[in-house]
Design a protein around this motif. Structure first.
Motif, PDB file in Angstrom:
ATOM      1  N   VAL A   7       0.842  -1.197   0.000  1.00 21.54           N
ATOM      2  CA  VAL A   7       0.000   0.000   0.000  1.00 21.54           C
ATOM      3  C   VAL A   7       0.877   1.248   0.000  1.00 21.54           C
ATOM      4  N   LYS A   8       1.950   1.199   0.770  1.00 19.17           N
ATOM      5  CA  LYS A   8       2.901   2.322   0.779  1.00 19.17           C
ATOM      6  C   LYS A   8       3.430   2.587  -0.629  1.00 19.17           C
ATOM      7  N   GLU A   9       3.785   1.518  -1.322  1.00 16.60           N
ATOM      8  CA  GLU A   9       4.332   1.653  -2.675  1.00 16.60           C
ATOM      9  C   GLU A   9       3.300   2.273  -3.615  1.00 16.60           C
ATOM     10  N   ALA A  10       2.044   1.822  -3.523  1.00 18.27           N
ATOM     11  CA  ALA A  10       0.995   2.348  -4.406  1.00 18.27           C
ATOM     12  C   ALA A  10       0.709   3.819  -4.113  1.00 18.27           C
ATOM     13  N   LEU A  11       0.623   4.192  -2.840  1.00 20.74           N
ATOM     14  CA  LEU A  11       0.379   5.590  -2.485  1.00 20.74           C
ATOM     15  C   LEU A  11       1.540   6.481  -2.921  1.00 20.74           C
ATOM     16  N   THR A  12       2.758   5.966  -2.784  1.00 20.40           N
ATOM     17  CA  THR A  12       3.938   6.719  -3.222  1.00 20.40           C
ATOM     18  C   THR A  12       3.893   6.957  -4.723  1.00 20.40           C
ATOM     19  N   THR A  13       3.466   5.938  -5.464  1.00 23.49           N
ATOM     20  CA  THR A  13       3.302   6.074  -6.922  1.00 23.49           C
ATOM     21  C   THR A  13       2.209   7.090  -7.250  1.00 23.49           C
ATOM     22  N   ALA A  45       1.278   9.548  -5.551  1.00 22.54           N
ATOM     23  CA  ALA A  45       1.758  10.893  -5.216  1.00 22.54           C
ATOM     24  C   ALA A  45       2.617  11.498  -6.327  1.00 22.54           C
ATOM     25  N   GLU A  46       3.082  10.666  -7.254  1.00 24.32           N
ATOM     26  CA  GLU A  46       3.840  11.198  -8.389  1.00 24.32           C
ATOM     27  C   GLU A  46       2.967  12.068  -9.287  1.00 24.32           C
ATOM     28  N   VAL A  47       1.647  11.879  -9.211  1.00 30.08           N
ATOM     29  CA  VAL A  47       0.707  12.765  -9.900  1.00 30.08           C
ATOM     30  C   VAL A  47       0.092  13.748  -8.908  1.00 30.08           C
ATOM     31  N   ASP A  50      -7.959  13.323   2.125  1.00 29.71           N
ATOM     32  CA  ASP A  50      -6.904  13.906   2.958  1.00 29.71           C
ATOM     33  C   ASP A  50      -5.527  13.685   2.331  1.00 29.71           C
ATOM     34  N   PHE A  51      -5.349  12.536   1.680  1.00 30.64           N
ATOM     35  CA  PHE A  51      -4.070  12.249   1.030  1.00 30.64           C
ATOM     36  C   PHE A  51      -3.869  13.125  -0.203  1.00 30.64           C
ATOM     37  N   LEU A  52      -4.944  13.393  -0.935  1.00 26.72           N
ATOM     38  CA  LEU A  52      -4.860  14.317  -2.070  1.00 26.72           C
ATOM     39  C   LEU A  52      -4.417  15.697  -1.589  1.00 26.72           C
ATOM     40  N   LYS A  53      -4.888  16.083  -0.406  1.00 27.59           N
ATOM     41  CA  LYS A  53      -4.526  17.372   0.173  1.00 27.59           C
ATOM     42  C   LYS A  53      -3.061  17.390   0.613  1.00 27.59           C
ATOM     43  N   ASN A  54      -2.569  16.233   1.085  1.00 25.82           N
ATOM     44  CA  ASN A  54      -1.199  16.155   1.591  1.00 25.82           C
ATOM     45  C   ASN A  54      -0.544  14.844   1.154  1.00 25.82           C
ATOM     46  N   PRO A  55      -0.141  14.747  -0.115  1.00 25.53           N
ATOM     47  CA  PRO A  55       0.386  13.487  -0.651  1.00 25.53           C
ATOM     48  C   PRO A  55       1.753  13.074  -0.094  1.00 25.53           C
ATOM     49  N   LYS A  56       2.370  13.939   0.714  1.00 25.21           N
ATOM     50  CA  LYS A  56       3.652  13.565   1.322  1.00 25.21           C
ATOM     51  C   LYS A  56       3.458  12.646   2.523  1.00 25.21           C
ATOM     52  N   ASP A  57       2.258  12.670   3.111  1.00 21.53           N
ATOM     53  CA  ASP A  57       2.013  11.903   4.340  1.00 21.53           C
ATOM     54  C   ASP A  57       1.503  10.504   4.029  1.00 21.53           C
ATOM     55  N   VAL A  58       2.371   9.693   3.439  1.00 22.01           N
ATOM     56  CA  VAL A  58       1.996   8.320   3.084  1.00 22.01           C
ATOM     57  C   VAL A  58       1.700   7.502   4.339  1.00 22.01           C
ATOM     58  N   ALA A  59       2.578   7.599   5.334  1.00 21.39           N
ATOM     59  CA  ALA A  59       2.406   6.813   6.556  1.00 21.39           C
ATOM     60  C   ALA A  59       1.119   7.203   7.287  1.00 21.39           C
TER      61      ALA A  59
END
Length: 442
Positions: free
Chosen positions: A239-245, A247-249, A417-426
């Motif tokens: 899941v971390k890997e997918a969210l990190t990907t 966040a590239e967009v 919330d992740f769209l708002k702050n894509p750096k906060d994967v954890a």
């Protein structure tokens, strides 16, 4: 359980009751083609059919119900339902006035209807049509504990990215086949002066669809199934890997129309229309979502296949994803008429009527692709049928409603919330896991 693996199909060329009850009616004509299923005479019978469909979708489905009336003599009333439909049905049942048939948009909703004793098993007529016309995978997602309860009348291919053809031409951009190529295409569009992506972040379900395509392609179908059942946690490295990907967009504010705050105020219909209005300077060059995007493109002057084109969601891992959704007809009040309608909806006769009207996709493999109104829709339909059982159903639609289907809560809210702050994967993972554990009870 659906078969493992997924299949990418190129779109680049785009420009009932028992057997006795299933006999004895007029075959008639459905959607301009000779009827393939014989229906009973139902003069004097009445049916209520509930669905959350509105606008053109509701209008077009009513034409299907009108054909059923014509061929059987039954009178059918469409009942507009509110979302989530399970809550709507609960109030109708509590009041002693349930609809005879309901179109349910999630496998989880079918299971809830069965668990609560609302849903009735399909008879031999509908089962026969399903066996003839549907792949095993589409039959299985309408089953609960091995019994067939649902007819998946409508499907969605949710692995598509639509683009403004003039923007791509001006930028010299090409259709990507991999995630890295998508990022290159996005940069090319950005360099031409147009924001690459439109995101309907006000509707959390669009964000879950983004995640699911990346996760399915990157982590693979087995892990996808495990996460869908909450057999692995949302804190899993996959899941971390997918969210990190993702966040590239999402993490490049200049890649998303209006930036994160603008996207979070953009509802799905507007995310489409703003991609295809404004001449060669629209608010965005691309918008991700399923085949049903065509309905919203139809609200603009853009023509599907010329001004608005489409390519499959690119491969993030070894294989491009095929994520699907759909609506299943479920019988709540068992009768000869209700079973006959389920049988009709499982036949190609019904789906062919709505297919020609546009904005509709059927998992029924017996429909002639020529029933679809344009080459784009035809290719999308062929891609879905060609995938056979090698697709995965929308993950959030398989989840408990509290996690995967409630505005402002669960997965929808966590991804907003992740769209708002894509750096906060954890942080996103922790929130997703806490909400999932509460909803699944584990």
């Amino acid at each position: 359980m659906l078969a493992a693996g997924v299949l990418a199909v190129s779109l680049t060329a785009c420009g009932g009751g028992d057997d006795d009850e299933d006999k004895g009616g007029d075959e008639g004509r459905g959607g301009g083609t000779t009827g393939t299923v014989t229906l009973p005479k139902l003069d004097g019978e009445t049916l209520e059919v509930a669905a959350v469909w509105t606008g053109a979708e509701q209008k077009n489905f009513k034409q299907v119900l009108a054909e059923f009336e014509k061929r059987t003599g039954a009178k059918v009333t469409f009942v507009p339902a509110q979302d989530p439909i399970i809550n709507f049905l609960g109030s109708k049942i509590a009041g002693g006035a349930p609809p005879d048939v309901a179109l349910l948009p999630q496998p989880g909703a079918i299971k809830q209807a069965v668990d609560r004793g609302w849903a009735k098993p399909l008879g031999a007529g509908a089962a026969k049509e399903l066996g003839k016309n549907y792949s095993q995978g589409w039959q299985d997602i309408g089953k609960v504990d091995g019994k067939q309860y649902g007819v998946y009348y409508k499907a969605a291919n949710k692995s598509l990215i639509w683009y403004n053809a003039q923007v791509f031409e001006n930028a010299g951009a090409s259709e990507p086949k991999t995630w890295d190529e998508l990022l290159t295409t996005a940069q090319t569009v950005y360099d031409s002066g147009v924001t690459p992506f439109s995101v309907g972040g006000a509707d959390g379900w669009t964000l879950t669809d983004w995640f699911e395509n990346i996760y399915l392609s990157q982590a693979g179908p087995e892990k996808y199934d495990q996460l869908a059942r909450h057999e692995i946690k949302w804190t899993d490295p996959s899941v971390k890997e997918a969210l990190t990907t993702l966040a590239e967009v999402w993490g490049k504010k200049d890649y998303v129309a209006g930036g994160p705050s603008g996207a979070l105020q953009t509802e799905f219909p507007a995310s489409v229309t703003q991609t295809f209005t404004g001449g060669d300077q629209p608010k965005a060059g691309m918008v991700y979502e399923g085949d049903f995007v065509q309905v919203n493109i139809g609200e603009t002057k853009a023509e599907v296949g010329t001004d608005a084109k489409v390519f499959p969601f690119p491969a993030v891992g070894d294989t491009a994803p095929v994520v699907s959704g759909g609506d299943a007809a479920v019988i709540l009040e068992d009768s000869k008429a209700a079973q006959a309608l389920a049988t009709f909806l499982a036949s190609p006769d019904a789906a062919a009527i709505q297919a020609k009207l546009g904005g509709f996709l059927s998992p029924n493999k017996a429909i002639d692709p020529s029933a679809y109104p344009n080459d784009v829709q035809k290719k999308i339909a062929e891609a879905l049928i060609a995938s056979g059982d090698d697709f995965r159903f929308d993950m959030s639609d398989q989840a408990p409603q509290a996690f995967g289907g409630t505005p402002g809560k669960g997965e929808w809210k966590a991804l907003q919330d992740f769209l708002k702050n894509p750096k906060d994967v954890a942080g996103a993972q922790a929130k997703l896991e806490a909400d999932a554990a509460a909803a699944y009870g584990n």
